[in-house]
Design a protein around this motif. Structure first.
Motif, short mmCIF file in Angstrom:
data_model
loop_
_atom_site.label_atom_id
_atom_site.label_comp_id
_atom_site.label_asym_id
_atom_site.label_seq_id
_atom_site.Cartn_x
_atom_site.Cartn_y
_atom_site.Cartn_z
N ASP A 132 0.83 -0.96 0.03
CA ASP A 132 -0.12 0.01 -0.09
C ASP A 132 0.85 1.34 0.02
N CYS A 133 1.91 1.45 -0.93
CA CYS A 133 2.44 2.47 -1.13
C CYS A 133 1.99 3.58 -2.02
N SER A 134 0.86 4.32 -1.55
CA SER A 134 0.42 5.32 -2.42
C SER A 134 -0.10 6.36 -1.60
N THR A 135 -0.48 7.68 -2.29
CA THR A 135 -0.81 8.76 -1.47
C THR A 135 -2.37 8.39 -1.20
N HIS A 136 -2.90 9.43 -0.50
CA HIS A 136 -4.17 9.40 -0.45
C HIS A 136 -5.13 9.41 -1.46
N GLY A 137 -4.58 10.05 -2.58
CA GLY A 137 -5.25 10.14 -3.84
C GLY A 137 -5.11 8.94 -4.70
N GLY A 138 -4.49 7.95 -4.03
CA GLY A 138 -4.09 6.82 -4.90
C GLY A 138 -2.75 6.86 -5.98
N LEU A 139 -2.05 7.78 -5.99
CA LEU A 139 -0.84 7.91 -6.77
C LEU A 139 0.19 7.14 -6.09
N PRO A 140 1.30 6.51 -6.83
CA PRO A 140 2.29 5.91 -6.34
C PRO A 140 3.34 6.61 -5.56
N LEU A 141 3.73 6.50 -4.40
CA LEU A 141 4.71 7.37 -3.70
C LEU A 141 6.28 7.25 -4.51
N PHE A 142 6.49 6.27 -4.76
CA PHE A 142 8.04 6.00 -5.35
C PHE A 142 8.14 6.49 -6.71
N GLU A 143 6.85 6.68 -7.34
CA GLU A 143 7.08 6.82 -8.71
C GLU A 143 7.39 8.51 -8.77
N HIS A 144 6.72 9.31 -7.77
CA HIS A 144 7.27 10.57 -7.53
C HIS A 144 8.58 10.78 -7.22
N VAL A 145 8.89 10.06 -6.09
CA VAL A 145 10.31 10.13 -5.84
C VAL A 145 11.23 9.72 -6.84
N ALA A 146 11.04 8.91 -7.55
CA ALA A 146 12.04 8.39 -8.76
C ALA A 146 12.09 9.55 -9.81
N THR A 147 10.98 10.35 -9.99
CA THR A 147 11.04 11.30 -11.18
C THR A 147 11.68 12.38 -10.59
N GLU A 148 11.49 12.85 -9.18
CA GLU A 148 12.01 14.00 -8.77
C GLU A 148 13.59 13.92 -8.14
N MET A 149 13.74 12.81 -7.91
CA MET A 149 15.09 12.62 -7.16
C MET A 149 16.05 11.72 -7.70
N GLY A 150 15.54 11.11 -8.62
CA GLY A 150 16.49 10.32 -9.14
C GLY A 150 16.03 8.54 -9.08
N GLU A 151 16.49 7.60 -9.72
CA GLU A 151 16.27 6.49 -9.49
C GLU A 151 16.99 5.50 -8.37
N LEU A 152 17.88 6.48 -7.77
CA LEU A 152 18.83 5.72 -6.62
C LEU A 152 17.70 5.48 -5.54
N TYR A 153 16.64 6.32 -5.34
CA TYR A 153 15.61 5.99 -4.42
C TYR A 153 14.61 4.96 -4.67
#
Length: 163
Positions: A132-153
């Motif tokens: 269950d790795c999504s925001t309250h709106g249902g968007l995946p958290l680490f998709e945002h993290v990967a696009t904003e901070m790089g794929e290391l995360y």
């Protein structure tokens, strides 16, 4: 016979229940006066203790597999406890990493809120470990993290999930 005392006790329990029922139904003023006195449910609880005699049935051959299975579960509890502690330790370490990196980034829209404190980051990592790795709106958290901070995360997250 050998169970005469338990039969007398059962009779006492039934009679006390009948007296209590009679008082409840027909004598409401006496019921109000008896609020502080113990009810007959205490006797019923003592009667439940007699059910422990049923445990003697577990010595029969028909219950051999059940006893073996129960013994295995009880024997595995310490190992499961240590596994749970190790799991919490992994959650704590990854929560610290993500708290210090993702939680301190002000430009994430709603994502950094999930990692702004260590307990909140631990809860988010715990949720992510069960899918269950999504925001309250249902968007995946680490998709945002990967696009904003790089794929290391994304790799760190994958390492946590797979190991």
């Amino acid at each position: 016979g050998s169970g005469i005392m338990s039969n007398w006790f059962d009779l006492l329990v039934v009679m006390s229940d009948l007296v209590q029922l009679f008082i409840d139904l027909f004598l409401p003023t006496v019921k109000e006066d008896m609020k502080d006195s113990p009810s007959s449910s205490l006797l019923r609880m003592m009667r439940l203790l007699r059910l422990g005699r049923i445990l003697r049935l577990l010595k029969m051959n028909a219950f051999k597999d059940f006893v073996t299975m129960t013994s295995g579960i009880v024997g595995a509890l310490p190992t499961l406890g240590w596994a749970g502690l190790l799991f919490i330790l992994f959650i704590y370490v990854f929560a610290l990493i993500f708290r210090e990196t993702i939680g301190r980034q002000p430009y994430f829209d709603g994502v950094s809120d999930y990692f702004d404190t260590v307990p909140r980051a631990m809860f988010t990592i715990f949720r992510c470990s069960f899918g269950d790795c999504s925001t309250h709106g249902g968007l995946p958290l680490f998709e945002h993290v990967a696009t904003e901070m790089g794929e290391l995360y994304m790799y760190l997250y994958s390492a946590f999930i797979f190991f």
